[in-house]
Design an enzyme around this catalytic site. Structure first.
Site, mmCIF file in Angstrom:
data_model
loop_
_atom_site.group_PDB
_atom_site.id
_atom_site.type_symbol
_atom_site.label_atom_id
_atom_site.label_comp_id
_atom_site.label_asym_id
_atom_site.label_seq_id
_atom_site.Cartn_x
_atom_site.Cartn_y
_atom_site.Cartn_z
ATOM 1 C CG ASN A 161 -12.691 -1.148 -7.111
ATOM 2 O OD1 ASN A 161 -12.533 -0.345 -8.024
ATOM 3 N ND2 ASN A 161 -11.681 -1.757 -6.509
ATOM 4 C CG HIS A 165 -4.688 3.436 -8.971
ATOM 5 N ND1 HIS A 165 -5.653 3.564 -9.952
ATOM 6 C CD2 HIS A 165 -5.054 2.368 -8.212
ATOM 7 C CE1 HIS A 165 -6.565 2.611 -9.791
ATOM 8 N NE2 HIS A 165 -6.214 1.872 -8.748
ATOM 9 C CG ASP A 196 -5.483 6.284 -12.181
ATOM 10 O OD1 ASP A 196 -5.173 6.699 -11.046
ATOM 11 O OD2 ASP A 196 -5.408 5.075 -12.485
ATOM 12 N N GLY A 203 -8.910 -4.018 -7.902
ATOM 13 C CA GLY A 203 -10.190 -4.224 -8.560
ATOM 14 C C GLY A 203 -11.279 -4.806 -7.698
ATOM 15 C CB SER A 220 -5.892 -1.067 -6.947
ATOM 16 O OG SER A 220 -6.879 -0.084 -7.186
#
Length: 536
Positions: free
Chosen positions: A115, A237, A234, A83, A43
């Site tokens: 991830n 991102h 966050d 993800g 992402s």
């Protein structure tokens, strides 16, 4: 009627959620015979818009990225999916969809890591094993199926191998930095994922963009408050502005790659991006003064001149030996370069800002060896000092390049510096810690550097001999602490010794107008005059 509208919106929402879960699809390849640049990652490279977030959208760097390329010359496909880890992007079939579209001449940017620290066999079940080795773990998934989970490095090597098998070029990219700070420093590398990506790139001889460092360097200049504005939701991102900074940083890194494989495809916006190596390069502190420009490889300036991995180049340690009120000292050396790659990619930027009355110290040779058909062919030069040349194919661009001798590249920089009114001074390469009995091994590049200087009537300092004699007087045990790796890169102590040796060599020259700029400390160093021929 109202019920139908509600049903319609419900179906639309389900479709949107399904699209997010699946990630972007890979569009069918058009008939036009232009190459494709694929992005695969998570992402931080691509995230679908979320209408519920309003203006605070998460945006991956792959979204603004195509604008940096000319669509008439190359097609950019962002196949990254939110993800996904290096493992799940592959196991869910997303990588197969890219591979099916790959053709010779294409390029794949591979950007994973965020991830991969996740859970294995439970929860989101997307983690990979740590490291780059061949260890694996067999698991039973929630649906009863079985899977063998590999290391992060194993998956990266699989992406590389699959890409190359299709005749395309893989490029590994380190993780994008998060908005996490400690003691005024932004986080570098998400644990070990940055170094693991770099290590796979080295082992597989794959082009590598250290996006972590390029972006983090800019974050440090901006500071926590301004960087925080890029992360509205966050710490991972970015918003559109942050994505734009990251996209430009990827381009800056690509422009630094050996052979510059993607430069021919850049748009005007892409061409305007400053290459990454130039972002960190210094400029003269006082433009009114003459400048001593230092160019070379990692033995002159390692990393950002910050002692990365305990390795230091002598170029930053030489400044105290000059009077800062009379002369600027600017170290523009760059690790990994040979005389050829520096001349082709970095010398034009230095040459453009050289002025009459300046000086240029040049030291190359450590990266010039190697075969023109070997793994380091992009930087190899022909041996010697002559005018012979060889036409070679660039496997990245499919174009041909005329490669010249080591001495030829030195002579071009000598002549061009002189045309700008500067004084060129050639240094032979520093010696490696390789012993021939009680003597340090001398390399043929020393004589070729000497011959190039003599042919163009430039000043020459046999730095290799000066340092080698110092090492021989010290003995092997004492020389050990001068190095931060087996035989090439010096520790800070070694770099400081080498800087003194440079000054000794300059002081030993018969006619050197640099002498009037030396500091009082430099005058305490005994001049070196070469006393014996080099052993053969």
């Amino acid at each position: 009627m109202r019920f139908r509208w509600i049903a319609f919106l419900f179906v639309l929402t389900l479709c949107w959620l399904a699209a997010i879960a699946q990630g972007p699809s890979v569009p069918a390849r058009p008939g036009a015979s232009i190459p494709t640049l694929f992005i695969v990652g998570d992402s931080t490279a691509h995230v679908a818009p979320d209408p519920s977030l309003g203006d605070k959208q998460r945006v991956g760097w792959g979204t603004p990225f195509p604008a940096y390329f000319d669509p008439a010359k190359i097609r950019v496909v962002n196949a990254a999916a939110a993800g996904r880890s290096s493992r799940t992007f592959m196991t869910e079939g997303k990588w197969d969809a890219v591979v099916q579209q790959l053709h010779p001449g294409d390029c794949v940017l591979i950007n994973f890591g965020h991830n991969d620290p996740g859970e294995i066999g439970t929860g989101k079940d997307r983690g990979s094993l740590p490291g780059i080795g061949d260890d694996s773990r067999d698991i039973t998934k929630a649906d009863g199926s079985h899977e063998t989970v590999h290391t992060f490095g194993w998956y990266l090597r699989k992406y590389v191998a699959d890409t190359r098998a299709k005749g395309a070029t893989p490029i590994l990219i380190s993780v994008t930095p998060r908005n996490i700070w400690s003691e005024g420093k932004v986080e570098m590398g998400l644990g070990h994922f940055r170094e693991w990506t770099a290590e796979v790139a080295r082992e597989e001889h794959v082009p590598y963009v250290d996006l972590t460092q390029i972006v983090a360097r800019q974050y440090q200049k901006l500071g926590p408050e301004k960087v925080g504005a890029f992360f509205p939701l966050d710490h991972t991102h970015t918003d559109a502005a942050g994505a734009e900074l990251n996209a430009a940083s990827v381009v800056a890194g690509l422009k630094d790659l050996p052979g510059k494989p993607l430069d021919p495809f850049l748009s005007a916006k892409g061409r305007a991006v400053v290459q990454a190596s130039e972002m960190s390069m210094k400029l003269p502190a006082n433009p009114a003064l003459p400048t001593l420009w230092i160019i070379g490889d990692s033995t002159v300036r390692n990393g950002q001149g910050d002692g990365a991995n305990g390795q230091w180049g002598w170029g930053d340690e030489i400044a105290p030996y000059f009077n800062a009120h009379k002369l600027n000292v600017v170290n523009r050396a760059l690790g990994g370069t040979s005389s050829r790659t520096y001349y082709d990619s970095h010398w034009p930027n230095v040459l453009a800002i050289i002025h009459r009355g300046d000086f240029v110290l040049m030291q190359f040779g450590h990266n010039d060896n190697g075969a023109l058909d070997g793994p380091f062919r992009y930087r190899a030069t022909l041996p010697g000092d002559g005018d012979d040349s060889r036409l070679v194919d660039d496997p990245n661009t499919g174009q041909q390049e005329t490669v010249h001798s080591y001495g030829w590249y030195l002579r071009q920089m000598i002549e061009q510096a002189r045309q700008r009114g500067a004084t060129p001074i050639v240094l032979s390469l520093i010696p490696r810690k390789i012993w021939d009995g009680n003597h340090i091994h001398r390399e043929q590049y020393v004589e070729w550097a000497r011959q190039a200087a003599q042919q163009d009537h430039a000043l020459f300092v046999n730095l290799n001999e000066i340092i080698a004699e110092q090492y021989e007087q010290m003995g092997p045990a004492a020389v050990e602490r001068m190095f931060a790796d087996p035989h090439t890169h010096t520790s800070l102590t070694g770099a400081q010794l080498n800087a003194k040796c440079v000054i000794a060599g300059l002081r030993g020259l018969g006619h050197d107008s640099l002498k009037k700029y030396l500091s009082a400390e430099a005058h305490s160093i005994t001049p070196f005059r070469e006393r014996r021929p080099l052993p053969h």
